[in-house]
Design a protein around this motif. Structure first.
Motif, short mmCIF file in Angstrom:
data_model
loop_
_atom_site.label_atom_id
_atom_site.label_comp_id
_atom_site.label_asym_id
_atom_site.label_seq_id
_atom_site.Cartn_x
_atom_site.Cartn_y
_atom_site.Cartn_z
N VAL A 159 4.81 14.16 8.50
CA VAL A 159 5.07 12.74 8.75
C VAL A 159 5.14 12.46 10.25
O VAL A 159 4.72 11.40 10.73
CB VAL A 159 6.36 12.28 8.04
N LYS A 164 2.92 5.35 15.13
CA LYS A 164 3.98 4.38 14.83
C LYS A 164 3.49 3.35 13.80
O LYS A 164 4.20 3.02 12.85
CB LYS A 164 4.42 3.67 16.12
N LYS A 167 3.27 4.87 10.33
CA LYS A 167 4.59 5.03 9.71
C LYS A 167 5.08 3.70 9.13
O LYS A 167 5.69 3.67 8.05
CB LYS A 167 5.60 5.56 10.74
N VAL A 168 4.81 2.61 9.85
CA VAL A 168 5.19 1.28 9.34
C VAL A 168 4.44 0.98 8.05
O VAL A 168 5.02 0.53 7.05
CB VAL A 168 4.88 0.19 10.40
N LEU A 170 3.11 3.18 6.02
CA LEU A 170 3.61 4.11 4.99
C LEU A 170 4.87 3.56 4.33
O LEU A 170 5.01 3.61 3.10
CB LEU A 170 3.89 5.48 5.60
N ASN A 171 5.77 3.00 5.12
CA ASN A 171 7.00 2.41 4.57
C ASN A 171 6.68 1.27 3.61
O ASN A 171 7.30 1.14 2.55
CB ASN A 171 7.91 1.91 5.69
N TYR A 172 5.69 0.45 3.98
CA TYR A 172 5.30 -0.66 3.10
C TYR A 172 4.66 -0.14 1.81
O TYR A 172 4.87 -0.70 0.73
CB TYR A 172 4.34 -1.60 3.82
N VAL A 174 5.38 2.67 0.32
CA VAL A 174 6.50 3.17 -0.49
C VAL A 174 7.22 2.02 -1.20
O VAL A 174 7.67 2.14 -2.34
CB VAL A 174 7.50 3.97 0.38
N GLU A 175 7.28 0.86 -0.52
CA GLU A 175 7.92 -0.32 -1.11
C GLU A 175 7.06 -0.95 -2.21
O GLU A 175 7.51 -1.86 -2.91
CB GLU A 175 8.20 -1.36 -0.03
N VAL A 213 3.46 8.55 -1.82
CA VAL A 213 4.80 7.97 -2.01
C VAL A 213 5.82 9.09 -2.26
O VAL A 213 6.91 9.09 -1.69
CB VAL A 213 4.81 6.96 -3.19
N ALA A 216 6.55 10.87 0.96
CA ALA A 216 7.33 10.06 1.89
C ALA A 216 8.81 10.00 1.51
O ALA A 216 9.68 10.07 2.38
CB ALA A 216 6.76 8.64 1.94
N VAL A 217 9.11 9.91 0.21
CA VAL A 217 10.50 9.78 -0.19
C VAL A 217 11.24 11.11 -0.18
O VAL A 217 12.46 11.16 -0.30
CB VAL A 217 10.65 9.13 -1.60
#
Length: 218
Positions: A159, A164, A167-168, A170-172, A174-175, A213, A216-217
C-alpha cells in the motif's frame, strides 16, 4: 407465527429475479420486499426496504456480490446476505464469509434448500451447500487468518507504494463507490479514475476489486 423473513433479490438477470419471486411469493413466512439489478441499486434500496436477508448474485456489473456483502455487513447490522452463485467453489465460499455474507447458495439448488438456507440465516447461523461442510469452511478461514498475520507487513509495504491520489481513490473503492462516483468526488474524468484503478490493481498485484478491498481493509 414468527416474524416474516423480508427478502430482497439482487441479480442482473431479470429472469432470475422473476424466477425466485415466482418460487417464493406464496410462502407464508417470506415477504419479498424488493429486487435490484445490481449492487448499487441494492444498497440504495436497503435503507428504505429494510430487508432481513439480501440474496446476492456474485457476478454483477458495477459491484460484485462480495463487495455488496461487505458493505451490508459494515453498515447494516440487522441485514444478512447470502451469495447466490452458479460456482460450486469453496474458495468463493470462504471469500463470501470473509466479506460478511452469512451463506452461499448454488443457483441450481432446490426450493427446499433455498427455504432452509433463508431460515438458517434468518436465525443467525451460516449456511453452505449440503455438499460442503461448515467445518471445512471454518478450517480454511482459520488457515487464512494465520496467513494474514504473517502477511500484514507485506500488505503495508504494498500500500505504501501507491501515490497519494491512488490512496484516496483506494479509500473510495473500499467505501463502495464506482469510477463515476469517484470522478465526481475528485473532479477527475472517469477515464483518469479508471487508469488509477488499473495502476492500483497492478501495483497491489490483485486480480479484481473484491481482492483489492480485502487487501485494503487488512
Amino acid at each position: 407465527m414468527a416474524n416474516k423473513i423480508k427478502l430482497m433479490i439482487v441479480d442482473d438477470h431479470a429472469v432470475v429475479r422473476k424466477g425466485i419471486i415466482n418460487l417464493l411469493e406464496d410462502e407464508e413466512n417470506i415477504e419479498i420486499v424488493g429486487e435490484a439489478p445490481d449492487g448499487v441499486e441494492a444498497l440504495e434500496g436497503i435503507k428504505e426496504l429494510k430487508p432481513t436477508i439480501v440474496l446476492l448474485d456474485l457476478s454483477m456489473p458495477r459491484m460484485t456480490g462480495f463487495e455488496v456483502a461487505k458493505i451490508i455487513s459494515q453498515k447494516y447490522s440487522a441485514v444478512r446476505s447470502i451469495i447466490f452463485s452458479m460456482h460450486n467453489n469453496q474458495e468463493y465460499m470462504v471469500q463470501a464469509v470473509e466479506n460478511g455474507a452469512m451463506g452461499y447458495l448454488l443457483k441450481d439448488t432446490s426450493k427446499e434448500e433455498i427455504l432452509k438456507a433463508l431460515d438458517t440465516v434468518a436465525n443467525g447461523n451460516k449456511y453452505f451447500p449440503p455438499t460442503v461442510s461448515a467445518m471445512i469452511i471454518d478450517g480454511l478461514l482459520n488457515h487464512k487468518k494465520n496467513s494474514v498475520a504473517t502477511n500484514k507487513k507485506e500488505t503495508s509495504a504494498i500500500v505504501s507504494t501507491l501515490s497519494k491520489q491512488e490512496k484516496v481513490i483506494l479509500n473510495y473503492i473500499v467505501e463502495g463507490l464506482n469510477s463515476q462516483e469517484i470522478s465526481e468526488k475528485l473532479n477527475l474524468s472517469v477515464r483518469t479514475v479508471s487508469n488509477h484503478r488499473a495502476n492500483i490493481l497492478r501495483k497491489t498485484q490483485v486480480k479484481n476489486t473484491a481482492e483489492l478491498v480485502r487487501l485494503a481493509v487488512e
